[in-house]
Design a protein around this motif. Structure first.
Motif, PDB file in Angstrom:
ATOM      1  N   ASN A   1       0.826  -1.197  -0.074  1.00 22.09           N
ATOM      2  CA  ASN A   1       0.070  -0.166   0.012  1.00 22.09           C
ATOM      3  C   ASN A   1       0.832   1.180   0.043  1.00 22.09           C
ATOM      4  O   ASN A   1       0.381   2.349  -0.401  1.00 22.09           O
TER       5      ASN A   1
ATOM      6  N   ARG B   1      -5.092   4.427  -3.380  1.00 19.94           N
ATOM      7  CA  ARG B   1      -4.874   5.029  -1.956  1.00 19.94           C
ATOM      8  C   ARG B   1      -5.402   6.339  -1.849  1.00 19.94           C
ATOM      9  O   ARG B   1      -5.766   6.611  -0.834  1.00 19.94           O
TER      10      ARG B   1
ATOM     11  N   TYR C   1      -7.314   0.569   0.828  1.00 21.75           N
ATOM     12  CA  TYR C   1      -6.211  -0.265   1.089  1.00 21.75           C
ATOM     13  C   TYR C   1      -6.368  -1.565   0.360  1.00 21.75           C
ATOM     14  O   TYR C   1      -7.318  -2.000   0.172  1.00 21.75           O
TER      15      TYR C   1
ATOM     16  N   GLN D   1     -10.188  -2.586   7.939  1.00 26.79           N
ATOM     17  CA  GLN D   1     -10.591  -2.144   6.630  1.00 26.79           C
ATOM     18  C   GLN D   1     -12.196  -1.976   6.332  1.00 26.79           C
ATOM     19  O   GLN D   1     -12.535  -1.094   6.011  1.00 26.79           O
TER      20      GLN D   1
END
Length: 285
Positions: free
Chosen positions: A75, A99, A104, A140
């Motif tokens: 990432n 990003r 991610y 996430q």
């Protein structure tokens, strides 16, 4: 009366005519060969030679510029690391744009989906990838939730969701909800959220909407198969490994000896490199 010196005997005249005939014949052959078009095969051979030279130069350039790389979170890849690993600027721009939206990638497969790198390039890169531990998959999902209208709703366990629950997601209808349930049953339960990407016909945008409401809370207990002892039949029982690939895996270790790492599987023909992160969940050494 003097005899002319320019007169030739019968034998000499025959020799001169034969020489003239030979010259004319060679000229004809030369023009015929010259007028013939170059065959596609010979053109291909020339192009192939040039391609080998280009590949060799590119390889030497990479070797010259390469520094020792350590595992890193893809990432946060930068231009230099991407260049050293063989990525194009277009591929790097895709992960940068991804990003910038606050997203991610949590697996090599998702990295490939975003950047569009080839299978062969991904195979050389995965050894350097170091993703956060599995608990961050939940983080996430929470991030997606904060950016949605339903951020106050706590995600439910995807392994307990019914077809009706899944149909509440925009983009998931009768067919896709049934596929998700069927795929989950074949797996014995989702282990990570990213396995939703492996459901046939499920688009990335739809997966992101699903994980806003459903994530892996209680992953099933997986008894990993040892790739140095498991039979072809046992290996083929896994969703990600076909019977032909399972036979190759067994044959390879019989001929080459025990596998030293999971990445040794990349030597097999047709091995799904882009699924390696999922496959690792079910295999051990």
């Amino acid at each position: 009366m003097k005899k002319s010196r320019l007169r030739f005997s019968k034998q000499e005249r025959g020799g001169i005519f034969f020489l003239l005939f030979l010259i004319v014949l060679l000229q004809c052959i030369f023009h015929i060969i010259k007028s013939r078009p170059v065959s596609p095969e010979s053109q291909f051979l020339v192009d192939n030679v040039q391609q080998v030279r280009i590949d060799s130069l590119r390889k030497n350039l990479l070797v010259r510029d390469t520094v020792r790389l350590y595992p890193f979170n893809p990432n946060y890849i930068n231009d230099y690391k991407g260049y050293v690993l063989g990525m194009t600027y277009e591929e790097l721009d895709r992960i940068y744009d991804f990003r910038k939206l606050g997203n991610y990638v949590n697996s090599a497969a998702q990295f490939q989906e975003v950047t569009k790198v080839s299978d062969s390039l991904l195979g050389t890169m995965v050894a350097y990838f170091k993703f956060p531990k599995r608990k961050n998959y939940h983080k996430q999902a929470t991030t997606y939730s904060k950016n949605s209208d339903s951020h106050s709703i706590k995600p439910k366990d995807i392994n307990l969701a019914t077809a009706e629950d899944l149909k509440s997601i925009y983009g998931v209808g009768e067919v896709l909800s049934a596929r998700i349930i069927k795929f989950r049953n074949r797996l014995g339960g989702f282990v990570v959220n990213e396995q939703l990407y492996d459901v046939y016909g499920l688009e990335q945008e739809v997966v992101l909407r699903i994980v806003q409401k459903f994530i892996v809370e209680q992953p099933p207990k997986i008894e990993k198969l040892n790739i140095n002892t498991a039979s072809a039949q046992e290996l083929a029982s896994l969703v990600y490994i076909k019977k032909s690939l399972a036979n190759q895996m067994v044959k390879y270790r019989e001929e080459k000896g025990p596998y030293q790492s999971i990445e040794d599987l990349f030597n097999l023909n047709g091995f799904p490199i882009n699924k390696i992160e999922r496959i690792k969940l079910y295999l051990s050494l």
